[in-house]
Design a protein around this motif. Structure first.
Motif, short mmCIF file in Angstrom:
data_model
loop_
_atom_site.label_atom_id
_atom_site.label_comp_id
_atom_site.label_asym_id
_atom_site.label_seq_id
_atom_site.Cartn_x
_atom_site.Cartn_y
_atom_site.Cartn_z
N ALA A 67 44.71 41.91 37.94
CA ALA A 67 45.76 42.77 38.49
C ALA A 67 46.44 42.12 39.69
CB ALA A 67 45.17 44.13 38.88
N GLY A 104 48.70 39.44 38.40
CA GLY A 104 49.87 40.08 37.80
C GLY A 104 50.87 40.56 38.84
N VAL A 105 50.39 41.16 39.91
CA VAL A 105 51.29 41.64 40.96
C VAL A 105 51.96 40.48 41.67
CG1 VAL A 105 51.28 42.72 43.24
CG2 VAL A 105 50.29 43.90 41.32
N THR A 115 53.97 49.40 42.92
CA THR A 115 52.92 48.63 42.26
C THR A 115 52.28 47.65 43.22
OG1 THR A 115 54.05 48.82 40.13
CG2 THR A 115 52.45 47.04 40.36
N LEU A 135 48.41 48.25 44.75
CA LEU A 135 47.34 47.29 44.50
C LEU A 135 46.74 46.78 45.81
CD1 LEU A 135 45.90 45.67 42.18
CD2 LEU A 135 47.20 43.79 43.09
#
Length: 87
Positions: free
Chosen positions: A12, A15-16, A41, A45
């Motif tokens: 994650a 991805g961010v 997002t 995170l």
């Protein structure tokens, strides 16, 4: 269970970071819904990660993760001055 949490959390985060790099130059041209989606997002995170680190008792790492998240959000939303000659 912990290994899966670490693995998917790392995915994650990657991805961010890729999301932020991908929209770095085009963020100012997005509509409000797209901007809020990307901003929330990234914020969510890093807020979740820093909260988890704080709750585990590692305050220095929590502060570092928080600062990194704030810096990345600042870089993302700041206006980008470029000489785009394709328009």
């Amino acid at each position: 269970m912990i290994f899966g949490h670490i693995l998917f959390g790392t995915i994650a985060v990657i991805g961010v970071l890729l999301l932020e790099v991908g929209f770095y130059r085009d963020f100012a041209h997005l509509n409000l819904t797209q901007k809020l989606g990307i901003f929330l997002t990234v914020f969510g995170l890093f807020a979740t990660t820093s909260l988890g680190v704080f709750l585990s008792g590692n305050y220095l790492a929590g502060v570092i993760v928080s600062i990194i998240g704030i810096l990345l959000l600042g870089i993302l939303v700041r206006p980008v001055f470029s000489t785009d000659k394709s328009k």
